[in-house]
Design a protein around this motif. Structure first.
Motif: not given
Length: 298
Positions: A29, A99, A176-177, A180, A183-184, A230, A233-234
């Motif tokens: 992050r 976070d 979202a969590f 994300e 994605s990370r 989503w 978005k991703f």
């Protein structure tokens, strides 16, 4: 206080495993890691001042944990604090701008998964921050797929991030969590939703699978609809939808066996003894073998 990833440490193997997981998450992050050590005076009828021995031990626990993490994560900013408060109270206060709040859980072998203590359950039930539960025997390489020789390594791709989705009442913070996190990590996102057949259908299943098939198609269609924005978005996240008939917790626990992370939501629930955790989240916390993130939402 700036944004960070917060981890509770007490010198136990489970808290050190949680701190290691939190350090890696903080790196992903681009945030600092904040370590918290607390001791509990609630057993006394009257407030008792912090004794030098407790403060000395707390300082040593924090120093040793921070030094260990800095060796493995030399570019990570690590801060710490100790408090003469009950652990849940201290962690709730320290994590207001976090976070994620990361704590350890005692690992046990076999199908039982791992045990969640009173601190972990108290945090999950009361905080408005995402809480991550990490087993005491968790290792960074466990989150990665085996290499060509079957050996675990942090150099291989991540295992799936698993999302437990309630398509009837989806929440953006939970979605979202999960997206994300996938994605990370460059990981695939496996979206799991289980639905129970109505009792009247039980008599039909022996002769006609139609009710189950029809419900499965309906569930899959609903999940696809929830995920559509989503996906846009991703676009780089590979998504696998797993809509299955049966106990949602059972499907999530099964999926956790080959996952890097499991993400579930928690709505506010209140009983006679105060805030509590829903049955699906409770079962996943106690039986999943991967780290579990519980994201609170309205």
């Amino acid at each position: 206080m700036p944004r960070n990833v917060t981890a509770g440490v007490d010198g136990s193997p489970e808290s050190l495993a949680a701190a290691e997981w939190a350090a890696h998450e903080a790196e992903l992050r681009g945030l600092p890691l904040h370590l918290v050590h607390a001791w509990d005076w609630q057993r006394h009828a009257q407030p008792v001042p912090a004794e030098p021995a407790h403060r000395h031990r707390g300082g040593r626990v924090l120093r040793e944990a921070a030094e260990r993490l800095r060796l493995g994560h030399p570019d990570l900013e690590v801060t710490s604090e100790q408090a003469a408060l009950p652990p849940v109270t201290a962690l709730l206060a320290a994590s207001e701008d976090a976070d994620a709040l990361v704590v350890g859980s005692r690992g046990v072998s076999g199908v039982a998964g791992f045990l969640v203590g009173s601190v972990g359950l108290g945090l999950v039930a009361r905080t408005d921050r995402p809480v991550v539960l990490v087993r005491s025997d968790a290792r960074p390489e466990d989150e990665h797929r085996p290499d060509a020789d079957g050996r675990l390594s942090t150099a291989t791709p991540y295992r799936d991030v698993v999302l437990g989705l309630d398509h009837e009442q989806p929440d953006d913070s939970v979605l979202a969590f999960a997206f994300e996190a996938a994605s990370r990590r460059g990981a695939r996102l496996r979206v799991v939703h289980g639905a129970s057949l109505p009792p009247s259908s039980a008599y039909d299943l022996g002769v006609d699978p139609g009710p189950g098939d029809e419900l499965s198609r309906g569930e899959a269609s609903a999940v696809t609809g929830v995920l559509a924005p989503w996906r846009e978005k991703f676009p780089g996240v590979d998504i696998v939808e797993q809509a299955a008939i049966g106990d949602p917790a059972g499907h999530l626990v099964d999926a956790a066996a080959d996952a890097s992370l499991v993400v579930v939501g928690r709505r506010p629930l209140h009983g006679r003894l105060g805030a509590r955790i829903g049955p699906v989240t409770h079962a996943v916390l106690h039986h999943a073998t991967a780290p579990v993130v519980v994201v609170p939402h309205d």
